[in-house]
Design an enzyme around this catalytic site. Structure first.
Site, PDB file in Angstrom:
ATOM      1  CG  ASP A  30       8.724  -4.825  -2.142  1.00 57.82           C
ATOM      2  OD1 ASP A  30       9.301  -5.124  -1.080  1.00 57.82           O
ATOM      3  OD2 ASP A  30       7.591  -4.303  -2.182  1.00 57.82           O
ATOM      4  CG  ASP A  68       8.037  -1.414   1.038  1.00 60.41           C
ATOM      5  OD1 ASP A  68       8.048  -2.339   0.208  1.00 60.41           O
ATOM      6  OD2 ASP A  68       7.023  -1.087   1.675  1.00 60.41           O
ATOM      7  CB  SER A  88       5.630  -0.754  -2.260  1.00 61.83           C
ATOM      8  OG  SER A  88       5.689  -2.139  -2.098  1.00 61.83           O
ATOM      9  CG  ASP A 115       5.901  -4.426   1.805  1.00 64.77           C
ATOM     10  OD1 ASP A 115       6.380  -4.653   0.679  1.00 64.77           O
ATOM     11  OD2 ASP A 115       4.891  -3.712   1.975  1.00 64.77           O
TER      12      ASP A 115
END
Length: 449
Positions: free
Chosen positions: A243, A245, A102, A247
């Site tokens: 960010d 990833d 992440s 999400d």
């Protein structure tokens, strides 16, 4: 029982160090393959990843473990975490896997797991996986003729872009809006700019040149300085920071002011409330969300339900009590009409939809409430349980007493790093700062002892 591998968002750690080693990744693949092998048919698993160098190490290790258990593996390549959740359902897979840490730096990596319904796995299934990792699974290996196959899916980007675009009202266009998008040199570096352009926006891209090492490096939702500068430089209407990833999302308005997840949830909640789209009389957030958001929703006769930190816990409460808007101050926005997990791009599109409908600048649209002064500090520790010591407990009790009914105090251990997070908020910032500093000081003392 304390989890040995799983934290608040899957398994995470420094790449090529326990638990993020090829051996553990293969065992995770074997364990999940065994658990989700539930019938005499070909089972499917989709694996996505972000742009970290270590993804090249973990992807084949996971694939080996899964195929050894008879699971067919579909490799998606770099794709946002919510894209993995969506494609797990779309491709009728039995399991979805995202290789990502992440917002963490490139040295870290992680494994996030999704069930066939596109939702993150429950604590119970994670505990079952942990138990299997510690056992000998050789007797569960399939016979040679039942080994899984591996296939790379080439249509991933188009599928996700169309999915994201369909969440926008059909009669709305982003034409005339200049948008700066910062993809954090991460998983959305291709799909997010293309989706915005296809919806009509003039797109200025930054953070779209991943090299395996620069993910989240002075860019993205946790470091918005470059985005603020670019928005001002090109006189953009809005800046969007994802960010690693994708999400989570943070917005920057046309003046360069940063807008966090609390304000974004307020914008969506009010808009959907006015249009009769809320499925429950309020939203779900975590203990970290600002008191100002709670007060603002109350003025609309809406409630703010708080869960512990972690978007999975937000989603669990949303599902159980039929809420369709939730999220975290950090920018995880969960809109369950569209997605089973936080989706930074879809959340940004919903904000843009409100901007277009209102015909007002982002600075006005995204300034729903006055935030209560809030301060968060992190204290790193080496070992032990600082929060269990009497000195820290007394400092926390003293802080709660000082804040009284006009403030809040939240202290917790990070689920992804060896940190104690100390957050306080209240109408008197000087008092808030004093309370946080006093508690942090005690944590440091016991950590150094």
């Amino acid at each position: 029982m304390m989890a040995k591998y799983f934290g608040t968002d899957g398994i995470r750690g420094c790449a090529n160090r326990f638990p993020m080693t090829p051996e553990i990744a293969m065992k995770v693949g074997m364990a999940t393959g065994k658990i989700f092998r539930r019938g005499d048919f070909r089972h499917r698993v989709v694996i996505g990843k972000d742009t970290r160098l270590s993804g090249y190490m973990l992807e084949p290790a996971l694939t080996a473990g899964l195929t050894a258990m008879g699971m067919d593996v579909f490799l998606l390549g770099p794709v946002p975490t919510p894209g993995v959740a969506m494609l797990t359902r779309s491709l009728r897979a039995d399991l979805g896997v995202m290789i990502s840490a992440s917002h963490n730096p490139y040295q870290d990596n992680g494994i996030k797991l999704f069930g066939p319904d596109g939702y993150k796995l429950s604590d119970e299934i994670e505990a079952e996986i942990e138990e299997l990792i510690e056992t000998d699974m050789l007797s569960s290996l399939v016979n040679p003729e039942r080994l899984g196959r591996t296939k790379r899916i080439d249509s991933v980007y188009d599928r996700y872009i169309e999915f994201a675009k369909r969440t926008m009202p059909k009669d709305l266009s982003l034409e005339g809006l200049r948008v700066v998008i910062d993809c954090a040199n991460g998983a959305a570096y291709r799909v997010a700019p293309d989706a915005l352009w296809e919806l009509g926006a003039e797109v200025v891209k930054i953070g779209v040149d991943p090299n395996g090492f620069n993910i989240n490096d002075n860019c993205g939702s946790t470091s918005v300085g470059a985005l603020v500068s670019k928005v001002r430089e090109v006189r953009a209407d809005i800046g969007i920071a994802l960010d690693g990833d994708a999400d989570r999302v943070i917005i920057v308005d046309e003046t360069g002011t940063v807008v966090d997840g609390d304000q974004l949830m307020a914008v969506v909640a009010e808009s959907w409330f006015r249009e009769g789209l809320l499925t429950a009389p309020g939203i779900v957030a975590t203990v970290m969300s600002n008191l100002g958001l709670e007060r603002y929703l109350k003025s609309l006769k809406l409630s703010l339900v708080r869960t512990k930190v972690g978007d999975r816990y937000v989603v669990e409460h949303m599902r159980k009590h039929h809420y369709n808007v939730g999220g975290e101050q950090s920018g995880h926005i969960v809109l369950s009409d569209y997605s089973t997990t936080g989706d930074g791009l879809i959340a940004a599109l919903q904000i843009l939809a409100v901007v277009v409908k209102m015909g007002k600048p982002v600075s006005e649209v995204c300034n729903r409430f006055e935030a209560v002064p809030q301060l968060l500090k992190n204290v790193r520790f080496q070992e032990g349980a600082p929060l269990e010591t009497e000195a820290v407990k007394k400092a926390i009790e003293a802080g709660e007493s000082k804040l009284g009914s006009n403030g809040r105090l939240v202290i917790r251990k990070s689920g992804t790093e060896p940190l104690i997070r100390v957050m306080a908020e209240g109408d008197d910032f000087d008092l808030v700062e004093q309370v946080v500093d006093d508690i942090c000081s005690e944590v440091r003392k016991v950590s150094a002892a």
